[in-house]
Write an enzyme that holds these catalytic residues in place. Sequence first.
Site: not given
Length: 530
Positions: A322-323
């Site tokens: 993620d991210e």
Amino acid sequence: MAGCGLCFSLLLAAAFARQAQALWPWPQYIQTSDSHYAIFPYNFQFQYHVSSAAQPGCSVLDEAFQRYRDLLFGSSSWQPPEPTRKQHTPEKNSLVILVVLPGCDQLPSLESVENYTLVINDDHCFLLSETVWGALRGLETFSQLIWRSPEGTFFINKTEIEDFPRFSHRGLLLDTSRHYLPLTSILDTLDVMAYNKFNVFHWHLVDDSSFPYESFTFPELTRKGSYNPVTHVYTAQDVKEVIEYARLRGIRVLAEFDTPGHTLSWGPGFPGLLTPCYSGSRPSGTFGPVNPILNTTYEFMSTFFLEVSSVFPDFYLHLGGDEVDFTCWRSNPDIQAFMKTKGFGNDFKQLESFYIQTLLNIVSAYGKGYVVWQEVFDNKVKVPPDTIIQVWREEVPVNYLKELELITRAGLRALLSAPWYLNHITYGPDWRDLYVVEPLEFEGGAQQKALVIGGEACMWGEYVDSTNLVPRLWPRAAAVAERLWSNKSVTNLDLAFKRLTRFRCELLRRGVQAQPLNIGYCEQEFEQTA
Ligand SMILES: *[C@@H]1O[C@H](CO)[C@@H](O)[C@H](O)[C@H]1NC(C)=O
Ligand SMILES: *[C@@H]1O[C@H](CO)[C@@H](O)[C@H](O)[C@H]1NC(C)=O
Ligand SMILES: *[C@@H]1O[C@H](CO)[C@@H](O)[C@H](O)[C@H]1NC(C)=O
Ligand SMILES: *[C@@H]1O[C@H](CO)[C@@H](O)[C@H](O)[C@H]1NC(C)=O
């Protein structure tokens, strides 16, 4: 009992008209009546049926019997009742357990069957299940059915329950990187998870802030990446203890080692792993995500995930994804050159895909399955068809229900977390927002919906440590537990409020500092202060 939908609903309504029970989560089929039986702790026992596949010596059930005996009656010794009182009500002096399949030494898995049937009537006091995991769920329900009269006698009503989970993955995420959680906080949480029939502990072990997992192949990671290498680490022994404690409660441990982003704490322990960020033509001295262009990175990951694959026995690992912030990659001339040779142009998502695909190949070679955060899907990484995608973003790039639709339309399995971030708090009864979520409310056929295997409540640790973990978790996480276990039709907020209020009081009685749902009091609290 199937085929008795209408009479069931009538009975259900009747039961609530009298008094909302403390049962949580609500079972699939239940019939109860006013007839009841006395239970006397001095002679009550849990008993294996002669033809049960599990027999004395089955650790999962032997220990569960002891736990529930202590929970129900306390550990002090109980005297026989006075003869006069004993004669009035019929008595039950055992719960007989029949488990169909052996499996006391196994680990629960995504495929574990948790169905059980519980019958308490004039002839029986009986718990039937295919697996020991189903028996554990049934024992929890049994413990919630027992009530105590003002005189102190224990009773259980005539009841028939046939129960099974709606979703097979019912998880709770704890973040032990932003704040270290002592081992006892984790173990205590596993206890309360079992009260709620949660069956997956998603352990977000490490992140930017700290690396408390004690690696034996790379001890420097912990030594240099933990908040304190003596007090703020999880040793191999700790990890084993968590896995076994969870197993005994029918809970899987899904370990997450998030890369290539969220890895700042890995840097000091393995120099060269992270990307040096540039300011103009010089390294700025700061670091970004894992460096995806070096062979040494993949050699490191191969060795590290070989360790992790053997330490965590669950079939699934969580690989994060993620991210990923592209700013640092973009600033680095070596990465720019690599992008050119690979023909990625200026599309850093392709670089991210390159990294993730290589990592997935490494991990699948170890015979593991994996869960990843939704960006891996959003950024169009080619993933094997058995990958599980965890949806965490509420509105971006699309609403989370739409995201579930897209993932399942691509034939991939999905987990929902977006509406269940317990670290977000608001004034008032915010458990309701968690409760009213319907995970399958998206466009798609039955086949597509079957790909949603469950969900997870998440407790991220920015503002949470062991001082406030318990009241922030409970009873709010219970709302998610019921949504993932009970029938889709169990949505009445008023009834849920009454049951949850009582369940919260039961949690207090069990020693869990669960926060109040509204104005009021618990009888147990009253007893204690009286
Ligand atoms: C259990 O029995 C008691 C006593 O007869 C009754 O008051 C109570 O409502 C019953 N509970 C349920 C859930 O049927
Ligand atoms: C468990 O319950 C579900 C739902 O009724 C059913 O489809 C499944 O066949 C049951 N499994 C077993 C082993 O009884
Ligand atoms: C990295 O590995 C690839 C494939 O094995 C190889 O072709 C390449 O020369 C290696 N690069 C370095 C710098 O060692
Ligand atoms: C469970 O939910 C389904 C769909 O909402 C409904 O058709 C069924 O009657 C429910 N079962 C029970 C026992 O309430």
